[in-house]
Design a protein around this motif. Structure first.
Motif, short mmCIF file in Angstrom:
data_model
loop_
_atom_site.label_atom_id
_atom_site.label_comp_id
_atom_site.label_asym_id
_atom_site.label_seq_id
_atom_site.Cartn_x
_atom_site.Cartn_y
_atom_site.Cartn_z
N UNK A 1 0.83 -1.21 0.00
CA UNK A 1 0.00 0.00 0.00
C UNK A 1 0.86 1.25 0.00
N UNK A 2 1.94 1.26 0.77
CA UNK A 2 2.79 2.46 0.83
C UNK A 2 3.49 2.70 -0.51
N UNK A 3 3.93 1.66 -1.19
CA UNK A 3 4.55 1.84 -2.51
C UNK A 3 3.53 2.35 -3.51
N UNK A 4 2.30 1.83 -3.46
CA UNK A 4 1.26 2.29 -4.37
C UNK A 4 0.93 3.77 -4.13
N UNK A 5 0.83 4.17 -2.87
CA UNK A 5 0.55 5.57 -2.56
C UNK A 5 1.70 6.47 -3.00
N UNK A 6 2.91 6.02 -2.79
CA UNK A 6 4.07 6.81 -3.18
C UNK A 6 4.13 6.98 -4.68
N UNK A 7 3.88 5.91 -5.44
CA UNK A 7 3.87 6.02 -6.90
C UNK A 7 2.79 6.98 -7.37
N UNK A 8 1.65 6.97 -6.69
CA UNK A 8 0.54 7.83 -7.10
C UNK A 8 0.84 9.30 -6.80
N UNK A 9 1.55 9.58 -5.73
CA UNK A 9 1.80 10.95 -5.29
C UNK A 9 3.06 11.58 -5.87
N UNK A 10 3.81 10.84 -6.66
CA UNK A 10 5.08 11.36 -7.15
C UNK A 10 4.93 12.45 -8.20
N UNK A 11 3.86 12.48 -8.90
CA UNK A 11 3.66 13.52 -9.91
C UNK A 11 4.58 13.33 -11.10
N UNK A 12 5.41 14.35 -11.38
CA UNK A 12 6.29 14.32 -12.55
C UNK A 12 7.35 13.22 -12.47
N UNK A 13 7.70 12.81 -11.29
CA UNK A 13 8.78 11.84 -11.12
C UNK A 13 8.27 10.41 -11.33
N UNK A 14 6.98 10.22 -11.39
CA UNK A 14 6.41 8.86 -11.48
C UNK A 14 6.93 8.09 -12.68
N UNK A 15 7.19 8.76 -13.78
CA UNK A 15 7.71 8.06 -14.97
C UNK A 15 9.05 7.40 -14.69
N UNK A 16 9.91 8.09 -13.98
CA UNK A 16 11.24 7.55 -13.69
C UNK A 16 11.16 6.32 -12.80
N UNK A 17 10.16 6.27 -11.93
CA UNK A 17 10.03 5.13 -11.02
C UNK A 17 9.33 3.96 -11.70
N UNK A 18 8.44 4.23 -12.64
CA UNK A 18 7.66 3.17 -13.25
C UNK A 18 8.31 2.58 -14.49
N UNK A 19 9.35 3.21 -15.03
CA UNK A 19 9.99 2.72 -16.25
C UNK A 19 11.45 2.36 -15.97
#
Length: 124
Positions: free
Chosen positions: A22-40
């Motif tokens: 749950x904490x990783x999912x919330x963090x990925x959702x709240x990252x905003x512009x940085x989310x691409x770097x974490x998901x790819x």
């Protein structure tokens, strides 16, 4: 029959894995512009591996770990590896963002510097 300590250990591992997921999912959702770097890239691959290992650990804890020590050891190793992959995946996702810093303020600064080099052009 499972002892009280075994039941508490199972409950602890399931709650810990659920909280981490749950904490990783919330963090990925709240990252905003940085989310691409974490998901790819490498970071995204590490996070996918982490989710798989954590899920395997929870399933193993609920089924195999109560019956054998080897199963309990493999389940614990899976949960530990999943946790490590999640942390290094999130940590690694921040490094590409630092190297390729492109924010609205830096883009406008680049336009301003380019306009200063060309005579007769003014910045918008």
């Amino acid at each position: 029959m499972a002892t009280r300590a075994q039941v508490l250990a199972l409950l602890d591992s399931v709650i810990g894995a659920f909280t981490e997921y749950i904490s990783v999912q919330l963090l990925e959702k709240r990252l905003g512009m940085i989310a691409e770097a974490v998901q790819e890239g490498t970071a995204g691959a590490r996070l996918k591996i982490a989710k798989g290992l954590t899920a395997a650990g929870v399933i193993g804890a609920a089924t195999v770990a109560r019956r054998s020590r080897v199963g309990a050891a493999l389940t614990g190793a899976s949960l530990l590896a999943g946790s490590g992959f999640a942390r290094f995946g999130l940590f690694g996702g921040g490094w590409p963002r630092r190297r390729t810093r492109s924010t609205p303020s830096s883009r406008s600064g680049a336009r301003r510097r380019a306009a200063e080099r060309v005579p007769g052009l003014s910045s918008p």
